[in-house]
Design an enzyme around this catalytic site. Structure first.
Site, mmCIF file in Angstrom:
data_model
loop_
_atom_site.group_PDB
_atom_site.id
_atom_site.type_symbol
_atom_site.label_atom_id
_atom_site.label_comp_id
_atom_site.label_asym_id
_atom_site.label_seq_id
_atom_site.Cartn_x
_atom_site.Cartn_y
_atom_site.Cartn_z
ATOM 1 N N HIS A 93 0.846 -1.188 0.000
ATOM 2 C CA HIS A 93 0.000 0.000 0.000
ATOM 3 C C HIS A 93 0.884 1.242 0.000
ATOM 4 O O HIS A 93 1.868 1.310 0.733
ATOM 5 C CB HIS A 93 -0.916 0.000 1.226
ATOM 6 C CG HIS A 93 -2.043 0.973 1.129
ATOM 7 N ND1 HIS A 93 -1.896 2.302 1.461
ATOM 8 C CD2 HIS A 93 -3.320 0.827 0.716
ATOM 9 C CE1 HIS A 93 -3.049 2.923 1.264
ATOM 10 N NE2 HIS A 93 -3.933 2.058 0.811
ATOM 11 N N HIS A 94 0.515 2.219 -0.833
ATOM 12 C CA HIS A 94 1.381 3.383 -1.037
ATOM 13 C C HIS A 94 1.552 4.214 0.233
ATOM 14 O O HIS A 94 2.520 4.963 0.371
ATOM 15 C CB HIS A 94 0.828 4.258 -2.162
ATOM 16 C CG HIS A 94 1.878 4.958 -2.963
ATOM 17 N ND1 HIS A 94 2.924 5.658 -2.385
ATOM 18 C CD2 HIS A 94 2.064 5.060 -4.309
ATOM 19 C CE1 HIS A 94 3.692 6.157 -3.338
ATOM 20 N NE2 HIS A 94 3.197 5.818 -4.507
ATOM 21 N N SER A 95 0.638 4.094 1.188
ATOM 22 C CA SER A 95 0.776 4.878 2.413
ATOM 23 C C SER A 95 1.974 4.437 3.242
ATOM 24 O O SER A 95 2.496 5.204 4.046
ATOM 25 C CB SER A 95 -0.499 4.781 3.261
ATOM 26 O OG SER A 95 -0.708 3.452 3.716
#
Length: 504
Positions: A165-167
């Site tokens: 996940h990019h977060s």
């Protein structure tokens, strides 16, 4: 150590990309007292954006060794062992909280159809990695997975597909984690060496011009700052206009705003780094200039062939150029810090800014015109602080107007442009990942409204061009062929120039 298995059947994908989650209850087994840091504003905007990295391995998968190595990497890097929770306050205030990680939950060995694998192993890998764009992730666990496909393809003995996940981090922070877990193939006791950075660029984005002695030197120094201020003002105006109303023309590269989820396909092609450097040296530009020029040439070839448009004049499409705001020498520094046990001192997460970079589609008789135009465009963007302002504008809106306002800016910026483009520097030598030689590294993303994303990643003597495309919209293999052919034509034209090649 056993790993769970899965098949590539898709669960129902989200109906809308980039939905914003504004609250979340703490997961079972977590302790609020272990909170490390708040989730950054940029990370909060990445709600449905994922990074997918396809890694070719030079040997069959040794799952016990890989699982043990991954477990060790998780233990020394807090972000991989954290989830997002909120404290129940009015605005949510999400933060990273440590949790217990069972590596078996994150290591996947899919059960693929043996007949399909035997018939076309390359296609089997491509189909499976594409299916990841349709599968949800369990948000009660840290949002990362490692999928291992243990059969040979035309490029590798086995394949790993990593979904994150990019977060959790941007490309620069995630590759630092990967390289800190890898070793030089030539010397397994040494960390990998990152590709050498240009000596003239020491800052994150804009290097201040040197002040030369004398009155004229002072005037030139002041003038450069006036130009910087003017270019920044113009770029910020265009950024605001893009958010409000300025939209790229509709072409075959742009997805219809139909509100329907589109399954992604991730494909890649290797280009010779020596060819790119040859063009760079002959034309006195940068590797990034060459890659932008090659991309423009490839998109132009594809567009005019597929559209049948006989007006071969200039068509301007804009890309979102993703820029790492960290200093250019930070990657090697972070790798060394993680290796020495100082993971907590490494700046993780997303430190990204955005540039609206034009791609001027046209059919030029001289292939070098694409690189010349790219250099002119990129040089113009270098004399601007656009990337810093675009990052700060989103942060300000998040702080004063809330998550929905920040998400509005982010979504409009992406929806009103056409392409997502990035270029990352990787290892300068072949590396091993827990005893497995790495043949190639092909990163990409999905979750945004773009129908096409282009990512360039250097590794050793190659540059891997990876496309993330709507599989129902593109003839992706033809587009990859256009990249290879465009580089060949540009190199052939550069070889006919009487310019003395400068050595690296």
């Amino acid at each position: 150590m056993d790993a769970r298995t899965s098949s590539p059947s898709a669960a129902d994908p989200p109906s809308q990309p980039l939905l914003i989650r504004t609250s979340r209850a703490p997961a079972a087994g977590t302790d609020d007292s272990t909170a490390e840091e708040p989730v950054t504003p940029t990370a909060r905007l990445m709600e449905d954006v994922y990074i997918v990295v396809t890694i070719g391995l030079g040997t069959p998968v040794n799952l016990p060794i890989l699982s043990t190595g991954i477990e060790a990497a998780v233990a020394r890097h807090p972000r991989l062992a954290s989830i997002q929770v909120t404290d129940g306050s009015k605005d949510g205030n999400p933060r990273w909280v440590r949790t217990v990680v069972n590596v078996d939950d994150h290591v996947v060995v899919p059960a693929l159809d043996p007949a399909a694998v035997a018939a076309d192993p390359d296609q089997a890998v491509e189909d499976y990695v594409g299916s990841l764009s349709t599968l949800p992730m369990d948000r009660s666990r840290p949002l990362w997975e490692c999928h291992f496909l243990d059969f040979p393809t035309s490029e590798a003995a086995s394949t790993a597909a990593v979904r994150v996940h990019h977060s959790l981090g941007d490309g620069a922070s995630l590759i630092a984690i990967f390289l800190a877990s890898a070793r030089s193939a030539a010397d397994p006791t040494s960390l990998p060496v990152v590709q050498r950075q240009p000596a003239r660029r020491t800052g994150a984005i804009y290097a201040r011009p040197p002040r030369t002695p004398g009155a004229m030197g002072f005037v030139a120094w002041v003038w450069s700052y006036l130009v910087l201020a003017w270019h920044t003002a113009v770029d910020v105006v265009f950024f605001v206009a893009t958010i409000l109303f300025l939209r790229d023309p509709h072409t075959l590269f742009k997805r219809e705003d139909d509100g329907v989820f589109h399954r992604k396909r991730f494909v890649h092609r290797s280009l010779a780094l020596d060819d790119v450097k040859f063009i760079k040296n002959v034309m006195n530009c940068t590797i990034n200039d060459v890659l932008v020029g090659v991309t423009t040439a490839a998109l132009s070839r594809y567009y005019f062939r597929k559209s049948g448009d006989t007006n071969t004049g200039k068509i301007c499409l804009r890309s979102i150029l993703v820029v790492n705001l960290r200093p250019t020498n930070s990657l090697q520094t972070h790798v060394n810090m993680i290796e020495s046990g100082k993971s907590n001192d490494v700046t993780c997460g997303n430190q990204l800014g955005y540039i609206l970079l034009p791609f001027h589609l046209a059919m030029h008789e001289d292939p070098l015109a694409y690189v010349r135009k790219a250099k002119k465009t990129v040089d113009r963007k270098k004399s601007s602080l656009e990337v810093i302002f675009t990052s700060k504008i989103s942060e300000i809106f998040l702080k004063f107007f809330g998550l929905k306002a920040g998400a509005f800016i982010f979504c409009r910026m992406l929806a009103n442009t056409t392409i997502l483009f990035s270029n990352m520097i990787g290892p300068a030598e072949q590396v091993e990942f827990y005893g497995h030689p790495v043949v190639f590294i092909a990163p990409s993303v999905y979750g945004g409204p773009e129908a096409l994303s282009v990512h360039c990643q250097s590794y050793g003597s190659t540059i891997k061009v990876t496309l993330s495309v709507d599989e129902d919209k593109f003839h992706h293999r033809q587009l990859l062929d256009d990249f290879a052919e465009s580089l060949r034509l540009i190199k052939d034209a550069a070889s006919r120039l009487p310019t003395q090649i400068k050595k690296e």
